[in-house]
Scaffold this motif. Structure first.
Motif: not given
Length: 213
Positions: A87-93, A64-70, A43-45
């Motif tokens: 366990d199936n979720v990670h995030f990227l800033c 799932y990978i969540g992407i958030e800039r802030y 998910e982008v944003g």
């Protein structure tokens, strides 16, 4: 839009086990990172993460990978997942413009774009997450049968998005609606975001499109 800086947010993000600090090093190795061959959806944003985490609970067989800039926004998602780990979720800033530097060809199965910044001024059109510039980036990382799902309450942004897909030789519009919650077929299984709940409660119709290559 100017976001309020939250003291300590950067430190929390840096120390969170759910936030990946050097994602470029994982390009082409994301399945190894997750330890399985399950599909990867991003998910982008992602905002505060409600949509992504609800999806992850319903679909443990998907990564799932969540992407958030802030960091000030991502902080809320980190706080939520700390209370209820998945366990199936990670995030990227990160900035979404760097996606091809982080994911390899055919590495992502689905991309969700929910209530993205409309960047209403014409000179900022390239920054819209459904612009042809971003569509080209998605093309670099999606699998052959991968797809994009986009939701917004902004009618102008939705029209722009339809036009960008139509003008592209790479993309095909699979489905679209300008009133998701009254479209029985497209609304089936719909998971609402925070913004979606807020805007629909005010009577704003929600638009959605699905596109594939």
């Amino acid at each position: 839009m100017r976001l309020r800086n939250i003291p300590g947010a950067d430190e929390v993000i840096s120390n969170s086990a759910f936030c990946i600090q050097n994602p470029i090093e994982l390009k082409g190795k994301w399945h190894e990172f997750f330890g399985n061959t399950n599909p990867i959806h991003i998910e982008v944003g992602m905002g505060k993460g409600r949509f992504l985490m609800d999806l992850a609970r319903q679909n443990p067989q998907i990564n799932y990978i969540g992407i958030e800039r802030y960091t000030s926004v991502l902080l809320r998602a980190v706080q939520k997942i700390d209370e209820d780990p998945l366990d199936n979720v990670h995030f990227l800033c990160i900035d979404a413009a760097t996606l091809p530097e982080i994911f390899d060809h055919n590495e992502v199965d689905r991309i969700y774009l929910n209530f993205s910044d409309p960047w209403p001024k014409d000179r900022h059109a390239k920054r819209r997450l459904t612009s042809r510039e971003f569509l080209a980036r998605y093309n670099e990382i999606l699998t052959a049968d991968g797809r994009i799902e986009f939701k917004t309450d902004n009618q102008d942004l939705f029209t722009f998005s339809l036009e960008e897909i139509e003008a592209s030789e790479l993309w095909h519009l699979d489905a679209s609606t300008r009133d998701l919650h009254h479209d029985p077929k497209m609304n089936q299984g719909n998971i609402m975001t925070e913004y979606e709940e807020k805007f629909s409660s005010k009577g704003n119709p929600i638009c959605k499109l699905i596109a594939s290559r």
